[in-house]
Scaffold this motif. Sequence first.
Motif, mmCIF file in Angstrom:
data_model
loop_
_atom_site.group_PDB
_atom_site.id
_atom_site.type_symbol
_atom_site.label_atom_id
_atom_site.label_comp_id
_atom_site.label_asym_id
_atom_site.label_seq_id
_atom_site.Cartn_x
_atom_site.Cartn_y
_atom_site.Cartn_z
ATOM 1 N N CYS A 257 4.449 2.387 1.842
ATOM 2 C CA CYS A 257 4.826 2.387 3.240
ATOM 3 C C CYS A 257 4.551 1.030 3.862
ATOM 4 O O CYS A 257 4.861 0.811 5.019
ATOM 5 N N LEU A 258 3.937 0.172 3.117
ATOM 6 C CA LEU A 258 3.593 -1.128 3.687
ATOM 7 C C LEU A 258 3.755 -2.205 2.603
ATOM 8 O O LEU A 258 3.143 -2.127 1.534
ATOM 9 N N ALA B 215 -5.840 0.963 8.829
ATOM 10 C CA ALA B 215 -6.776 1.505 7.850
ATOM 11 C C ALA B 215 -7.149 0.430 6.837
ATOM 12 O O ALA B 215 -8.296 0.338 6.391
ATOM 13 N N LEU B 216 -6.162 -0.422 6.497
ATOM 14 C CA LEU B 216 -6.422 -1.508 5.546
ATOM 15 C C LEU B 216 -7.340 -2.554 6.173
ATOM 16 O O LEU B 216 -8.294 -3.022 5.544
ATOM 17 N N SER C 135 -0.551 2.479 11.380
ATOM 18 C CA SER C 135 -1.817 3.170 11.103
ATOM 19 C C SER C 135 -2.352 2.765 9.740
ATOM 20 O O SER C 135 -3.558 2.585 9.554
ATOM 21 N N THR C 136 -1.399 2.583 8.806
ATOM 22 C CA THR C 136 -1.798 2.168 7.468
ATOM 23 C C THR C 136 -2.394 0.765 7.505
ATOM 24 O O THR C 136 -3.424 0.497 6.882
ATOM 25 N N TYR D 263 0.844 -1.204 0.000
ATOM 26 C CA TYR D 263 0.000 0.000 0.000
ATOM 27 C C TYR D 263 0.872 1.244 0.000
ATOM 28 O O TYR D 263 1.904 1.309 0.668
ATOM 29 N N ARG D 264 0.464 2.202 -0.765
ATOM 30 C CA ARG D 264 1.120 3.518 -0.682
ATOM 31 C C ARG D 264 0.029 4.579 -0.594
ATOM 32 O O ARG D 264 -1.017 4.462 -1.252
ATOM 33 N N TRP D 265 0.266 5.570 0.252
ATOM 34 C CA TRP D 265 -0.656 6.701 0.302
ATOM 35 C C TRP D 265 -0.451 7.513 -0.959
ATOM 36 O O TRP D 265 0.645 7.533 -1.507
ATOM 37 N N GLY E 28 4.253 1.921 9.957
ATOM 38 C CA GLY E 28 3.154 1.635 9.033
ATOM 39 C C GLY E 28 1.947 1.011 9.704
ATOM 40 O O GLY E 28 1.055 0.480 9.060
ATOM 41 N N THR F 126 -8.349 7.434 10.958
ATOM 42 C CA THR F 126 -7.199 8.040 11.595
ATOM 43 C C THR F 126 -7.681 9.209 12.434
ATOM 44 O O THR F 126 -8.390 10.072 11.938
ATOM 45 N N VAL G 219 -9.076 2.067 3.579
ATOM 46 C CA VAL G 219 -8.316 2.134 2.327
ATOM 47 C C VAL G 219 -8.144 0.702 1.804
ATOM 48 O O VAL G 219 -8.305 -0.261 2.546
#
Lengths: 230, 420
Positions: A21-22, A50-51, A46-47, A13-15, A44, B417, A56
């Motif tokens: 970042c992951l 979110a996944l 938080s990412t 995953y990339r923002w 990573g 978040t 996301v």
Amino acid sequence: MAEDALQVADLRYRWPGQAPCLEIGRFSIAAGEHVFLHGPSGSGKSTLLALVGGVVLPERGTLQVLGTSLASLRPAARDRFRADRLGIVFQLFNLLPYLSALDNITLACRFSGARRQRAGDVSAEARRLARRLDLDDGVLARTASSLSVGQQQRVAAARALIGSPALIVADEPTSALDAQRQCGFIDLLMAECAHAGSALLFVSHDLRLARRFARTVSLDEINRAGGAQG
Amino acid sequence: MTATPWLVWKSLANRRLSAGLALLSIALAVTLLLGVERLRNDARSGFANTLSGTDLVVGARSGPVQLLLYSVFRMGDATNDIRWQSLETIAAQPLVKWVIPLSLGDSYRGYRVLGTDLRYFEHYRYGDRQPLAFADGKAFGEVFEAVLGAEVADALGHRIGDRIALSHGTGRASLNGHADKPFTVVGILARTGTPVDRTVHVRLQAIEAIHLDWTGGAPIPGLGLSAEETRKFDLSPKRVTAALVGLKSRAGVFRVQRFINEFRDEPLLAILPGATLQQLWGLFGIAERALLAISGLVVAVGLAGLVAVLVASLGERRRELAILRSLGAGPRQIFLLLASESLVLAIAGSALGVAMLYALVAALGPWLGARYGLTLGLYGLQPREWLLLAAVLAAALASSTVPALRAYRMSVADGMTIRI
């Protein structure tokens, strides 16, 4: 309940506009398993949350939560899935300040018919959970903003647990508590997860807490992405 | 979905001060908007209802609007009189059914005194051709008898049998009085909602009598006639200020008008009251529309305030939105939540505005009527008022999308978040 609570394969995953970042090759959590995920800030996590929450979607690879690939769901169905199957506890400020503690706990059931059904008598179940988490009825009637941080975290835990979602995700839920209360909170959380048969993904930067978990995974080790943030 | 109304309520209750102020600003704007509309309407219908059944208004030659103002609305003063003789000539015309003489110029504690005769009570019509009715007493018979309009009697607390002293001129604090010749109240008219309510009616002969010992607008020194003594004089009227004329058939109205306008003995003016009312209203029309436009702007300001309050609160509520997202609320639900908040405030504000309007009308209506002759009715909302309310709500709906869209975008970008 046979399927894994979480199954990740070849995930990337990339923002938007940033480097990936992951990047995770393989990671899974069995049904009902309690896992401590060690992730210092910037690893990573938080990412990843979110996944897992379906907010996301992975750029590549598969991510299955409770046997369901979130990418295959439409946005509204993802929101529904999250409401029905996941319980989430945040680091801080978990509660709507203007609702009572009891209303905050039952809020989860307002967004999910499935959890409402599993909870049965929502109010009674909320009180049962609150008692298990050492919150008395006097506390339940007060507005969230008037509670101590420790009480707030326990109310947040009760909200995550109500209606027995199959996966509980806790993101640094104890960082606002002192050391003594941290352990007490983790014990209560784990006991309730075990009672409900829920899997627990406990994310923290604080390795001292890992002792209480049977399995510890370091996000740094499984995440191959270099410039990870957040 | 069931969570939304409950959360809207709880969240608004939590921010009751800012939400209350936004609601109040909308309420005030709605009160103003509807108030202006109502004032406009009531003033217009009050105007149109003042006189009916009269085909022509006759006076000395001046402007039509001026003639209408002083003869019918008791506003301003006549520049000149007309001779009694001319009036008799007009009354003798075959097409003319009746003539009501009007003699103005005196007052009683700020209320105009009208000298006329019994034909006034017989032929004068207002509103939907309603005749004048007596609430109490009867028409004047003797010279020093007076009939009061409803407002005069109410405001001054007069009853049948009271003695009143008129003043010369139309100022409220006129020093030149007619105190030496008091009048007895013999009749009080039922309320009409027209300038008749604010008029003291006396016989034409009385006007002559109280001015017997006057010349050039001042008492003649040394010649103080008592009421009793005036009876010895010839009190038949010589001049009047204006006259209302009714015709046997409306068809002849232009013929009679031309006859009067081309009157040989003195310069006269005859106007059709309906047409002149329209003209008069045209003068007010611009001010009236400007007023409505301003109140529309006030509504816009109120809504802008509402949007500002909600948008400003979004910064602090980012956390709240993230929590709701984590609990499974979709961006659409977040949008709905914020949109409902503005709508609830707008609807409640409008409702409060309407309530305040009625409270205001109930409280100020009598005073406005007494002071300015504006009769404000406590009737239900009119179609146009509903339309204005609908427009306010439509504007509120449109402006509610501003905070809602912002919250939507925020909740999509932030996800779960929590940013503080």
